[in-house]
Each structure stands twice: as structure tokens, then as C-alpha cells.
Design a protein around this motif. Structure first.
Motif, mmCIF file in Angstrom:
data_model
loop_
_atom_site.group_PDB
_atom_site.id
_atom_site.type_symbol
_atom_site.label_atom_id
_atom_site.label_comp_id
_atom_site.label_asym_id
_atom_site.label_seq_id
_atom_site.Cartn_x
_atom_site.Cartn_y
_atom_site.Cartn_z
ATOM 1 N N VAL A 137 11.164 -3.142 0.092
ATOM 2 C CA VAL A 137 11.556 -2.265 -1.012
ATOM 3 C C VAL A 137 12.781 -2.828 -1.724
ATOM 4 O O VAL A 137 12.882 -2.774 -2.959
ATOM 5 N N GLY A 143 12.075 -1.040 -6.674
ATOM 6 C CA GLY A 143 13.117 -0.575 -5.769
ATOM 7 C C GLY A 143 14.512 -0.801 -6.302
ATOM 8 O O GLY A 143 15.359 0.094 -6.255
ATOM 9 N N ILE A 286 5.594 5.198 -6.910
ATOM 10 C CA ILE A 286 6.045 4.512 -5.699
ATOM 11 C C ILE A 286 4.926 4.398 -4.669
ATOM 12 O O ILE A 286 4.889 3.445 -3.893
ATOM 13 N N ALA A 290 3.909 1.051 -2.996
ATOM 14 C CA ALA A 290 3.946 0.978 -1.536
ATOM 15 C C ALA A 290 2.598 0.531 -0.982
ATOM 16 O O ALA A 290 2.533 -0.252 -0.023
ATOM 17 N N PHE A 308 11.529 3.866 -0.297
ATOM 18 C CA PHE A 308 11.739 4.105 -1.735
ATOM 19 C C PHE A 308 12.493 5.419 -1.948
ATOM 20 O O PHE A 308 13.470 5.479 -2.710
ATOM 21 N N HIS A 312 16.335 5.633 -3.592
ATOM 22 C CA HIS A 312 16.558 6.202 -4.918
ATOM 23 C C HIS A 312 17.279 7.550 -4.870
ATOM 24 O O HIS A 312 18.187 7.800 -5.674
#
Length: 331
Positions: A137, A143, A286, A290, A308, A312
Motif C-alpha cells: 500500500v 496509497g 481501494i 487491493a 489503505f 488514509h
């Protein structure tokens, strides 16, 4: 042959010291032309003892004390004590290619640059399913954004910042030293200041370093919460929005897209839909990324999604905390 002063601040880094120091010892630049300062921010683990053993074996290494503990104070202290024609800033959380110092110094001379650095390759020391997910990530554009030093380059490129760079000594006389108000972002702020005043900063493809990331979700959250908070404080202290880049504020904008409509939804329920839409769109994006990473690298999809989210949300929460702290901070 020019003389180079290498400066490496540290605080409680016993886990990372040996890999870092051994990579420095493998440099192809003559040790006789290097002075290496390890600057200790009052470590309480075994870091100091490990480095003292190295200093007994290698006279070009020195450990000095940094009572102020933060990185900009460490850098300024060591710069004042150094005598090299070039200053190379290193980090204990990294290892360096054998040609790292020699290549940066050579390119600095040829490009007449204020600062030269290379891409870093994010890695982890202890490889577990969770740490490998975090690593991927932190290597991913979704990311960490579009910073060139994270993504790499194929040719010499002028940029706005590089990590762990090589500076001619005259740079600090021309553009000033590190800003000691900044516990974080001091490297970015210095590079941005140099660029605003006409200095040239380059990233080169001919060498690299490996930066060792946090290896669990709690450590990742703590680190990025602090990063997010200091984004806001950096702008406040410097009075320059351009001290950072737009990518540093994207997590804050995302979190605001969740929190503000939710608050407004208490008065007008329709706003709940905006918050839900923002979250579902984010989760879709995401999750797609992913899934792609999981297939390519044989990693756990859920661990990647959690990485993720942790990255974030903690970053955005830190920025929110930075805003809340502004009334209590003196410039």
C-alpha cells in the motif's frame, strides 16, 4: 576527491541500526573522505551502545547528542560541527545502495544542484502477511500519491523534493538551515524553500535506498496521524501553503467529505446520503486496487483494504487534529 559529511539523526532505533550502518560501510566512496555523524535524540533503548561499538571500530563515525530530540535540531547541530564540502542527510530507517554517496556527490557536481536524491523503495524488515500488505500500500499511487521519489524515475528529473539528499555546503548559507519549529516535514519544507528561491532539486535513477516502513496497523496509524497533524502545523508555522503539496491534504478532504455531511445530516437527513456515497465510492476504489495487488503479489485482500483504511483515515484524522490545535499554537 571531495570530503563528505554524512548526518543520520536517530532516536530509539536499535532494530534498524545494524542494517543501516552496514549499508554505509559498503559504500564505494572512500571512508577516508567521509565523516559520519549519528545524532542521538536521547535514546533510551540499546541504540547508543550499538553505535558506540561501531565508533570504536571506525574512527570516521561519531555519535553526538541532540538534547532537543527532533530531526531539524539534529541536522543543524551536525551541520555546524561538520567540515565536508557536501552534506548527505541519511535516515536510520533505510539502507543504501553501495554507490549511493558517490553517485549523489557526482551528480550534484555535474548538475550544479542545490539538492540531489534518489527514489526510495519501501520495504519492511520483518515480513509477515500484515507488514507485506502495508508495504504494498505504501508503494502504491493510490496509497501515497504521486511523489516521484516513491514511484521512481527512468531519467534525471527536476522535482520539488527528495528524501535523504546531497547538498553542497553553500546551500545552507544561501537558503538557510532546517526549520527547528517542525518536528515533521522539515525535509520537505527545506526543499520547497530552496525551489521557491530558485535552487534546483533533482531526482536521479542511478542509485537508490530502501526505506523500512512500519509493520503493523497501530504503528502505521500513529506515524501517519503525526504526519497529518504536522502538515497543518507546517503551513501554520511557515505561513506558506506551498511548503507542502496538494497530495498531503487529500486524506483531510476525504475525511471532511465523511464528517461534514454526517453532521449536517443531523439537521437535514439528505446529507447522510452524501457521506454514504463518499465512503462507498472510496471503498470501491481501494477494493479494486487491493484486489489487483492481492492477485499480483499473492497477498491477503482484507489486510490490504485495512492498510489503505488505516493509512488514509489516520492521516486525515491527524490533519483534523492539527486544525483543532491551531488556536493553542504560537507561531
Amino acid at each position: 576527491m571531495v570530503k563528505v559529511s554524512v548526518i543520520c539523526p536517530f532516536h530509539n532505533e536499535e532494530k534498524y541500526i545494524r542494517p543501516c550502518v552496514e549499508s554505509i560501510l559498503r559504500q564505494d566512496f572512500p571512508q577516508s573522505e567521509i565523516e559520519l555523524f549519528f545524532v542521538d535524540g536521547s535514546s533510551t533503548d540499546g541504540s547508543r551502545a550499538i553505535l558506540n561499538d561501531y565508533c570504536l571500530q571506525y574512527p570516521f563515525m561519531k555519535v553526538i547528542d541532540n538534547p532537543d530530540k527532533i530531526v531539524p535540531c539534529a541536522m543543524n547541530l551536525a551541520i555546524a560541527k561538520s567540515s565536508g564540502e557536501f552534506i548527505v542527510r541519511m535516515d536510520m530507517h533505510a539502507t543504501y545502495a553501495p554507490n549511493y554517496i558517490s553517485t549523489l556527490v557526482s551528480c550534484s557536481q555535474n548538475l550544479r544542484a542545490a539538492n540531489v536524491g534518489s527514489a526510495w523503495q519501501t520495504d519492511v524488515l520483518c515480513k509477515t502477511p500484515v507488514s507485506l500488505a502495508i508495504r504494498e500500500v505504501l508503494r502504491n499511487r493510490m496509497g501515497v500519491g504521486n511523489a516521484r521519489f516513491r514511484l521512481g524515475v527512468d531519467s534525471v528529473m527536476e522535482v520539488d523534493t527528495v528524501p535523504f539528499g546531497c547538498f553542497p555546503r553553500s546551500v545552507f548559507e544561501t537558503y538557510g538551515l532546517y526549520d527547528t519549529r517542525l518536528a515533521r516535514n522539515q525535509d520537505i519544507e527545506l526543499n520547497k524553500r530552496i525551489a521557491r528561491k530558485g535552487g534546483k532539486i533533482f531526482i536521479i535513477p542511478d542509485t537508490s535506498c530502501a526505506y523500512y516502513a512500519r509493520e503493523d496497523y497501530v504503528s502505521l496509524a500513529k506515524n501517519n496521524f503525526s504526519n497529518g497533524k504536522w502538515n497543518i502545523l507546517t503551513v501554520f508555522y511557515t505561513g506558506e501553503l506551498h511548503s507542502l503539496s496538494l497530495r498531503h491534504f487529500v486524506p483531510l478532504l476525504f475525511l471532511c467529505s465523511l464528517v461534514i455531511p454526517t453532521i449536517l445530516g443531523c439537521f437535514m437527513p439528505l446529507f447522510f446520503c452524501l457521506s454514504l456515497f463518499s465512503f462507498l465510492l472510496y471503498m470501491l476504489l481501494i477494493s479494486q486496487e487491493a484486489y489487483k495487488i492481492a492477485r499480483q503479489n499473492d497477498l491477503n485482500f482484507v489486510y490490504l483494504v485495512l492498510a489503505f483504511l488505516t493509512l488514509h483515515l489516520s492521516y486525515g484524522a491527524g490533519s483534523c487534529m492539527g486544525i483543532c490545535a491551531l488556536p493553542f499554537v504560537k507561531r
